[in-house]
Scaffold this active site. Sequence first.
Site: not given
Ligand SMILES: *Cc1c(COP(=O)(O)O)cnc(C)c1O
Length: 389
Positions: A157, A205, A331
């Site tokens: 990310n 997600s 984050c």
């Molecule tokens: C955004 C993200 C998450 C968390 O997902 P949520 O739906 O916000 O809890 C986990 N892993 C990665 C790589 C992300 O980019």
Amino acid sequence: MEAENKLIYMDNAATTPVHTKVLECMLPYFTNSFGNASGLYSLSVEAKKAVTQARKILADMLDCYQDEIIFTSGGTESDNLAILGAADAARRSEKGNHIITTNIEHPAVRNTCEFLGQQGYDITCISVDRKGMVNPLEVEKAITKKTILVTVMLANNEIGTIQPIREISRITQSHKVLLHTDAVQVFGQLPCKAAELGIDLLSGSAHKFYGPKGIGFLYCKRGTKITCVQHGGRQENGRRAGTENVPLIAGLGKAAELAGQRLEEQAAAVREIRNIFMQRIMNEIPGSRVNGDIMNRLPGNLSVTFEGIEGESLLFHLDMHGICASSGSACSTGSKEMSHVLKAIGHTKEEARGTLRFTLSYSNTQEEIEYVMKHLKESIEMLRALKDL
Ligand SMILES: *Cc1c(COP(=O)(O)O)cnc(C)c1O
């Protein structure tokens, strides 16, 4: 005069807006069709249909069975369910207690593994190279008789590097070890087929691909044993208790459907605009360096380190002009600690501090790039001049 009130959104890895068609699709399930999907009257049948439809869309996109999809409250829960669930199931069968992960995982994986470490599991954390790439041979070397699970994210990310998951899955398959991948940055952006990837567990997600926040899924291959984390009703085949969030599940399905219809085109369009932006930064801003792997990279990701720049000050200047970007990762913003991902690829504290992440979408335009370049250049020149005083 330029439009100073305009919002230029370049933080799509943090979240995306809900597509209007997704919103429209969800609305009836908040009001008229509010039934509990487990009920037996017609009102419930409508709700149940919406859940089944969403499951079908996801199964089509993942090229898997519908009963391999578990709806969750998002990427974080999916990661927790996969890792905690697989770890507990293996402990019960006395298979072993060794888990392999990497040093660039999202906190949802990283902190779950750390928690298991405190519970007596043995965790091996593999280092990545300077581009943020995992070497599959390192995974193979780390596997022991006690290994129960390998968890490697599909794409990062922060820096966008896409991992050689197929090579890793050949190794885990030959050693009969489960493989989980956090595909939250990939599903809905690039093709993501379960069998092709060779994984056993995959997290996604909705809010990363124009769906609502608070909903996601875990792909769990048939025959993969995971203990449920949340106890209660028998929803999701007894693997995730709690009344189905029908509106959000419908929204997740719709968002996946829309993404699936234009997956390749949209990825190509995003990649093109990102490449234009990247070239311009490289050509016009001295002392800038792109992080991650140029080739194996998420289409919209541009992580850049600007020499001698305080990233947070730069973000503040950009924000004054309506430009949304991110420092390191959303984050870790707000914490004083250096991003573990930038540290993993060998950045110094200063380099990490000077790093910005732009994550583009198909709705970003050339004019927006023009506008962002202007303010980026001005702000960087000014910040550097102030520093030299
Ligand atoms: C955004 C993200 C998450 C968390 O997902 P949520 O739906 O916000 O809890 C986990 N892993 C990665 C790589 C992300 O980019």
